[in-house]
Design a protein around this motif. Structure first.
Motif, short mmCIF file in Angstrom:
data_model
loop_
_atom_site.label_atom_id
_atom_site.label_comp_id
_atom_site.label_asym_id
_atom_site.label_seq_id
_atom_site.Cartn_x
_atom_site.Cartn_y
_atom_site.Cartn_z
N THR A 79 0.97 -1.19 -0.04
CA THR A 79 -0.16 -0.08 0.08
C THR A 79 0.72 1.20 0.10
N PHE A 80 1.88 1.21 0.86
CA PHE A 80 2.56 2.27 0.82
C PHE A 80 3.53 2.60 -0.32
N HIS A 81 3.91 1.76 -1.13
CA HIS A 81 4.37 1.97 -2.56
C HIS A 81 3.24 2.23 -3.65
N LEU A 82 1.97 1.80 -3.40
CA LEU A 82 1.03 2.00 -4.26
C LEU A 82 0.75 3.56 -4.30
N VAL A 83 0.67 3.92 -2.98
CA VAL A 83 0.04 5.25 -2.66
C VAL A 83 1.36 6.06 -3.04
N ARG A 84 2.59 6.07 -2.64
CA ARG A 84 3.61 6.87 -2.82
C ARG A 84 4.11 6.94 -4.54
N SER A 85 3.77 5.91 -5.23
CA SER A 85 4.07 5.91 -6.67
C SER A 85 3.13 6.93 -7.26
N GLY A 86 2.12 7.26 -6.72
CA GLY A 86 1.04 8.24 -7.24
C GLY A 86 1.34 9.48 -6.94
N LEU A 87 2.37 9.75 -6.07
CA LEU A 87 2.68 10.99 -5.59
C LEU A 87 4.04 11.44 -6.06
N GLN A 88 5.12 10.51 -6.25
CA GLN A 88 6.29 10.71 -6.65
C GLN A 88 6.62 10.37 -7.97
N GLY A 89 5.70 9.30 -8.40
CA GLY A 89 6.23 8.64 -9.91
C GLY A 89 6.74 7.50 -9.53
N GLY A 90 7.27 6.85 -10.78
CA GLY A 90 7.67 5.49 -10.61
C GLY A 90 6.67 4.39 -10.60
N LYS A 91 7.40 3.19 -10.84
CA LYS A 91 6.33 1.94 -10.99
C LYS A 91 5.31 2.07 -12.11
N GLY A 92 5.68 2.78 -13.34
CA GLY A 92 4.60 3.12 -14.32
C GLY A 92 3.94 4.38 -14.15
N VAL A 93 4.33 5.09 -13.28
CA VAL A 93 3.81 6.41 -13.18
C VAL A 93 4.79 7.53 -13.49
N ALA A 94 4.56 8.37 -14.36
CA ALA A 94 5.43 9.38 -14.59
C ALA A 94 5.80 10.25 -13.54
N ASP A 95 7.06 10.76 -13.55
CA ASP A 95 7.76 11.56 -12.29
C ASP A 95 6.82 12.81 -12.14
N ARG A 96 6.43 13.24 -13.52
CA ARG A 96 6.04 14.66 -13.26
C ARG A 96 4.52 14.92 -12.42
N VAL A 97 4.06 13.52 -11.80
CA VAL A 97 3.05 14.00 -10.99
C VAL A 97 3.36 14.73 -9.61
N GLN A 98 4.85 14.71 -9.31
CA GLN A 98 5.19 15.53 -8.32
C GLN A 98 4.79 17.11 -8.33
N LEU A 99 4.79 17.54 -9.47
CA LEU A 99 4.36 18.90 -10.12
C LEU A 99 2.92 19.17 -9.91
N HIS A 100 2.09 17.96 -10.08
CA HIS A 100 0.42 18.26 -10.03
C HIS A 100 -0.10 18.73 -8.73
N PRO A 101 -1.26 19.21 -8.95
CA PRO A 101 -2.08 19.70 -7.55
C PRO A 101 -2.35 18.44 -6.78
N ARG A 102 -2.15 18.37 -5.62
CA ARG A 102 -2.13 17.15 -4.86
C ARG A 102 -2.56 17.46 -3.46
N LEU A 103 -3.48 16.88 -2.82
CA LEU A 103 -4.28 17.19 -1.58
C LEU A 103 -4.40 15.99 -0.82
N PHE A 104 -4.13 16.17 0.46
CA PHE A 104 -4.48 15.00 1.59
C PHE A 104 -5.70 15.50 2.49
N VAL A 105 -6.90 14.52 2.03
CA VAL A 105 -7.89 14.99 2.42
C VAL A 105 -8.59 14.10 3.70
N THR A 106 -9.26 14.52 4.67
CA THR A 106 -9.80 13.70 5.48
C THR A 106 -11.17 14.32 5.72
#
Length: 479
Positions: free
Chosen positions: A105-132
């Motif tokens: 789960t850690f790698h699944l969530v982090r790859s969607g934030l940092q990139g890697g594992k088939g996800v483009a690295d540029r996602v680090q520059l996209h708008p991202r929020l942590f919502v509760t």
């Protein structure tokens, strides 16, 4: 037979009689001819607490020549079977497998934030929020005092409810206090509303995602049908039970371009805009439960408490709490939890007597009873409440994500299996043909096997802690 030999046999029988069932099973186990191989198998699955046993074979042949490249058969294994992990995510059920699932789960969530594992690295520059997002109040409950040692629910004027119980609480509760999460008055608490909110939480989330897209389109001055030409909304969401037995959601929400993570969102799609949209959508979204004469038609909405935090990249955030890795670790931590963390149970309820006998507090027992009672109403049959009594009516997955957010659990497990096989799986290309036949032959451990597996899991955990300590010490000296 001599008297001395006879006495020796009788003494040995007496000693065996005095042993516990587990000790007798241990003697049986270590004398099995395949004990050493069984021990290696259990070590290979990390001391899984409830392994699944399979019997069968796998044969890999060259597609053209028919040459056997690889063959494995369980006929030579102890008992003619092979153990595999149970893959239970719940820490209360299997600690080794829950640790592995949390890591995935850690790698699944982090790859969607940092990139890697088939996800483009540029996602680090996209708008991202942590919502509760939380559930609304269904009645006053006792609260933890917190760092300021505040009183639970102080009321200067006092007063009692319609049932004669105090409306406030002047005590200070620690986190482990059994009163935390319990209603001040169970007769005032809206148990049907709590259960129906749980049963409708999945629909509320889906409607919420639609509302976010609608508000984004409105903010951009375009129609919702054309929003996909400009951007896409991706998310990963985890559910967690609070002390009061109510679910709340932790979600990573990200904006991508029209082609997904590999494309940038339009310049007008900023983090601040996304934060405003997330809040406004949460205030307005509503779903309705089926009408019943017993409960009426309930309006399901989010609670008033909503937390929204921008996520900073690990590379650029020195002091922020909400970094890529911190958020991924936070979500992974709660994925291994369940209703058991709130004092509930991890198994299904099949009759009303099981609710009365369940090892839970009175508040959770009342929620289970409400599930069972409402589940018998024809109008609410579609909610399937009785089947989800053990989860207090909540029937969603602990973790869900949008298709393009990041990689999948299946992909992560495939990479790990290939690594553990020494790269053999990667060598199997289109020139090979695999023939397999497997069947289920059992599950679980005997008492002695369970003790040994528990010891293996403890050893692995201890070695992992030692390794972390050595790495930390190495970093300290390197500085």
């Amino acid at each position: 037979m001599t008297d001395q030999a006879r006495r020796s046999v009788l003494n040995e029988a007496e000693r065996l009689r005095l042993l516990s069932p587990t000790e007798r099973d241990l003697i049986r186990l270590v004398h099995e001819p395949g004990y050493a191989r069984w021990l290696d198998q259990i070590k290979s699955i990390g001391g899984c607490a409830h392994p699944i046993y399979l019997a069968g074979y796998t044969t890999t042949r060259h597609a053209v020549t028919g040459e056997i490249l690889r063959h494995y058969d369980t006929s030579e294994e102890p008992g003619g079977r092979m153990p595999v992990r149970c893959r239970n995510r719940r820490e209360t059920c299997c600690q080794p497998c829950s640790y592995l699932h949390a890591g995935d789960t850690f790698h699944l969530v982090r790859s969607g934030l940092q990139g890697g594992k088939g996800v483009a690295d540029r996602v680090q520059l996209h708008p991202r929020l942590f919502v509760t997002l939380t559930a609304p109040s269904f009645g006053a409950v006792h609260r933890v005092s917190g760092a300021e040692r505040a009183r639970c629910r102080p009321r200067r004027e006092g007063g009692v409810c319609d049932h004669g119980r105090p409306l406030g609480c002047g005590l200070r509760h620690e986190d482990r206090d059994s009163a935390v999460g319990q209603p001040l008055c169970r007769d005032c608490y809206d148990y049907p509303g709590h259960v129906l909110w749980h049963a409708s939480a999945g629909s509320l989330w889906n409607r919420y995602c639609d509302m976010i897209r609608r508000h984004l389109a409105t903010a951009a001055g375009i129609t919702q049908s054309r929003l996909g030409e400009h951007l896409r909304v991706s998310f990963a969401k985890a559910a967690e039970y609070q002390k009061r037995g109510a679910v709340h959601f932790h979600a990573v929400i990200r904006l991508d371009g029209p082609d997904g993570p590999s494309s940038p969102p339009p310049p007008w799609a900023t983090t601040d805009m996304l934060a405003d949209v997330v809040k406004s959508a949460a205030d307005l979204v509503r779903v309705h439960t089926p009408y019943s004469p017993a409960t009426g038609e309930r309006v399901i909405k989010w609670g008033k408490q909503i937390d929204v935090h921008p996520i900073r990249s690990d590379a650029f955030a020195e002091s922020s709490t909400f970094t890529d890795s911190a958020v991924a670790a936070y979500v992974a931590k709660y994925v291994s939890k369940s209703v058991g963390e709130a004092g509930g149970i991890d198994y299904r309820i099949h009759d009303a007597d099981s609710i009365r006998m369940a090892p839970v507090n009175a508040h959770l027992r009342a929620l289970m009873a409400a599930c069972w009672r409402l589940g018998d109403l024809p109008e609410l049959e579609a909610l399937n409440l009785r089947a989800w009594t053990h989860t207090l009516g909540y029937r969603g997955h602990v973790l869900t994500k949008s298709r393009q957010y990041s990689t999948t659990y299946g992909a992560l497990r495939s990479v790990r299996a290939d690594y553990q096989a020494g790269g053999v799986l990667a060598l199997e290309d289109t020139d090979t043909v695999t023939d397999s036949a497997w069947r289920y032959v059992g599950s679980g451990h005997s008492p002695a096997e369970a003790d040994i597996a528990f010891g293996i899991a403890e050893d692995i955990t201890h070695l992992r802690e030692i390794r972390r300590g050595m790495i930390a010490e190495g970093w300290k000296y390197a500085e």
